[in-house]
Design an enzyme around this catalytic site. Structure first.
Site, mmCIF file in Angstrom:
data_model
loop_
_atom_site.group_PDB
_atom_site.id
_atom_site.type_symbol
_atom_site.label_atom_id
_atom_site.label_comp_id
_atom_site.label_asym_id
_atom_site.label_seq_id
_atom_site.Cartn_x
_atom_site.Cartn_y
_atom_site.Cartn_z
ATOM 1 N NE ARG A 56 -4.136 -1.761 0.397
ATOM 2 C CZ ARG A 56 -4.041 -3.015 0.088
ATOM 3 N NH1 ARG A 56 -3.162 -3.771 -0.387
ATOM 4 N NH2 ARG A 56 -5.220 -3.841 0.340
ATOM 5 C CB SER A 92 -8.261 -1.800 4.876
ATOM 6 O OG SER A 92 -8.819 -2.994 4.357
ATOM 7 C CD GLU A 100 -5.173 1.063 2.580
ATOM 8 O OE1 GLU A 100 -5.301 1.673 1.431
ATOM 9 O OE2 GLU A 100 -6.092 0.256 2.971
HETATM 10 N N1 EPU Z 1 -9.923 -10.932 10.773
HETATM 11 C C1 EPU Z 1 -10.655 -10.952 11.894
HETATM 12 N N2 EPU Z 1 -11.606 -10.046 12.158
HETATM 13 C C2 EPU Z 1 -11.855 -8.951 11.165
HETATM 14 C C3 EPU Z 1 -11.240 -9.091 9.919
HETATM 15 C C4 EPU Z 1 -10.331 -10.117 9.743
HETATM 16 O O1 EPU Z 1 -10.285 -11.574 12.633
HETATM 17 O O2 EPU Z 1 -12.822 -8.332 11.443
HETATM 18 C C5 EPU Z 1 -8.971 -11.846 10.388
HETATM 19 C C6 EPU Z 1 -9.331 -13.066 9.933
HETATM 20 O O3 EPU Z 1 -8.484 -14.331 10.501
HETATM 21 C C7 EPU Z 1 -9.065 -13.229 8.557
HETATM 22 C C8 EPU Z 1 -7.776 -12.175 8.391
HETATM 23 O O4 EPU Z 1 -8.130 -11.400 9.408
HETATM 24 O O5 EPU Z 1 -9.093 -14.398 7.940
HETATM 25 C C9 EPU Z 1 -7.891 -11.564 7.031
HETATM 26 O O6 EPU Z 1 -8.996 -11.136 6.668
HETATM 27 P P1 EPU Z 1 -9.568 -10.623 5.232
HETATM 28 O O7 EPU Z 1 -9.183 -11.805 4.301
HETATM 29 O O8 EPU Z 1 -10.672 -9.930 5.328
HETATM 30 O O9 EPU Z 1 -8.244 -9.717 4.742
HETATM 31 P P2 EPU Z 1 -7.633 -8.232 5.711
HETATM 32 O O10 EPU Z 1 -6.219 -8.587 5.895
HETATM 33 O O11 EPU Z 1 -8.455 -7.744 6.606
HETATM 34 C C10 EPU Z 1 -6.874 -7.228 3.334
HETATM 35 C C11 EPU Z 1 -6.751 -6.035 2.726
HETATM 36 C C12 EPU Z 1 -7.997 -5.851 1.932
HETATM 37 C C13 EPU Z 1 -8.146 -6.987 0.968
HETATM 38 C C14 EPU Z 1 -8.216 -8.151 1.762
HETATM 39 C C15 EPU Z 1 -7.968 -9.394 0.890
HETATM 40 C C16 EPU Z 1 -5.270 -4.532 3.959
HETATM 41 C C17 EPU Z 1 -5.202 -3.194 4.642
HETATM 42 N N3 EPU Z 1 -6.420 -5.000 3.579
HETATM 43 O O12 EPU Z 1 -7.720 -7.342 4.465
HETATM 44 O O13 EPU Z 1 -8.028 -4.583 1.184
HETATM 45 O O14 EPU Z 1 -9.409 -6.669 0.350
HETATM 46 O O15 EPU Z 1 -6.967 -8.318 2.360
HETATM 47 O O16 EPU Z 1 -7.081 -9.566 0.229
HETATM 48 O O17 EPU Z 1 -4.404 -5.108 3.467
HETATM 49 C C18 EPU Z 1 -8.583 -2.202 1.293
HETATM 50 O O18 EPU Z 1 -7.295 -2.131 1.110
HETATM 51 O O19 EPU Z 1 -9.280 -1.339 1.194
HETATM 52 C C19 EPU Z 1 -8.941 -3.709 1.414
HETATM 53 C C20 EPU Z 1 -10.315 -3.888 1.562
#
Ligand code: EPU
Length: 351
Positions: A177, A251, A347
């Site tokens: 990012r 995010s 972010e």
């Molecule tokens: N999780 C929780 N609680 C929550 C959310 C997430 O426990 O409320 C944990 C879970 O274990 C889950 C893990 O976090 O398995 C990962 O969650 P998720 O797959 O939703 O991905 P993320 O790391 O929360 C990132 C990006 C997203 C992108 C997704 C999928 C960042 C800051 N965010 O989210 O990007 O869509 O991966 O690749 O890196 C964005 O940048 O606006 C965005 C939505």
């Protein structure tokens, strides 16, 4: 020619207008009510140059799709909306096609163009809100793919030197990012167009567990970029709020990176903590898990809230001010730090 409400720049083909005291509510995905003291839009570099010449000494804010910003009050700096359009295949060989896209084009519109034309590489980035110009700025990423993987080059206009500059991939210093446009050259350039290098024979990336699950649920027998795009759209719609219905900027925080030893110490204390090992030996923590563990998921204070299905996303239920969202984010930062000694980084860009 100047009235209280707007100034028309004469002699320019499209007769651009510099407006005053314009509401930015429809122009930011958080739906925050705030005014721009001075506002204009441009569709070409020439128009941008003309506007800048009418605003000597100003340090403008270039606005794209408004999907990764939090406006914390009325803006005194001129706001210039980038509406440069166009999508053309500029070169190709047996394996790749290069597509040049105007910075003002909608990101998902470009993804659809690629799918319709059988060009692979951006299907995992389906339904990301925002415009093309912001995509290299943030090095947008999702479901195992980042824009740097398909980036060829971009052309940007230097706002103060008044000249076009070409950036190849190594010039952009892409990170998680991150790019030169977010820090080192913040507010120096307006990105005009971005060229992407796409595969004519797509290579599928379904390493992310949730994609495989979704493909199975949808009963997909034969992989295709369209099937992957449909799966991604379905996953995103199931847990991310639609900015047209509930204001948000995706995010709000980044997933923080910590050392393997710090991770193992946290794991001893918090068995369920979620982290992904990185190539450099560090671990990327799931910030959503940290925030949820502090009890914020689904929390609401006035019209500012932490989304009930994805704790990384802060939302505006209607009338929240930028300061309300910012205050909530500050409290979340502090509580995560208190519990885990990990400082989250925002972010979203604050204006
Ligand atoms: N999780 C929780 N609680 C929550 C959310 C997430 O426990 O409320 C944990 C879970 O274990 C889950 C893990 O976090 O398995 C990962 O969650 P998720 O797959 O939703 O991905 P993320 O790391 O929360 C990132 C990006 C997203 C992108 C997704 C999928 C960042 C800051 N965010 O989210 O990007 O869509 O991966 O690749 O890196 C964005 O940048 O606006 C965005 C939505």
């Amino acid at each position: 020619m100047k009235s209280a409400l707007f100034t028309i720049i004469a002699g320019i083909p499209n007769c651009m207008i510099i407006k005053h005291d314009i509401s930015l509510k429809p122009l930011n995905s958080f739906g925050i009510e705030a005014n721009a003291k001075t506002f204009s839009s441009f569709t070409t570099v020439e128009e941008l140059e003309e506007i800048l010449s009418e605003l000597p000494g100003a340090s403008p804010i270039i606005l794209g799709g408004g999907s990764n910003i939090l406006i914390t009050g009325d803006l005194d700096r001129p706001v210039l909306k980038n509406e440069v359009s166009g999508m053309n295949r500029t070169s190709e060989d047996e394996d790749y096609a290069v597509v040049k896209v105007g910075a003002g084009e909608n990101w998902h519109g470009f993804v659809n163009y690629c799918i319709e034309n059988g060009l692979g590489g951006v299907e995992n980035l389906s339904l990301i809100p925002g415009n093309i110009g912001a995509s290299p700025m943030q090095n947008i990423g999702a479901y195992g793919v980042e824009i740097k993987d398909v980036f060829d080059h971009l052309n940007a206009f230097h706002i103060y030197d008044k000249k076009m500059v070409r950036f190849n991939v190594s010039d952009c210093h892409f990170g998680y990012r991150e790019s030169v446009f977010k820090k080192q050259y913040k507010d120096h350039f307006s990105i005009i167009d971005v060229s992407f290098r796409l595969r004519k024979k797509p290579v599928f990336n379904i390493s992310y567990g949730a994609i495989q699950q979704e493909l199975e649920t949808q009963g997909v027998k034969e992989l295709s970029i369209r099937a992957i795009s449909d799966a991604i759209i379905s996953i995103r719609q199931s847990k991310l709020p639609d900015p047209k219905k509930i204001g948000n900027a995706g995010s709000f925080f980044k997933n923080p990176e910590i050392s393997a030893s710090a991770f193992s110490a946290l794991k001893d204390q918090f068995a369920g903590i979620v982290g992904y090992p990185l190539e450099n030996g560090n671990v990327k923590l799931a910030a959503g898990w940290l925030i949820e563990s502090c009890g914020w998921k689904g929390y609401r204070r006035g019209d500012a809230g932490c989304h009930e299905k994805q704790a990384l996303v802060l939302v505006n239920y209607g009338q929240a001010k930028g300061k309300d969202i910012f205050g909530l984010s500050e409290d979340i930062l502090q509580s995560v730090y208190k519990k885990f000694s990990v400082m989250l980084e925002r972010e979203v860009n604050l204006l």
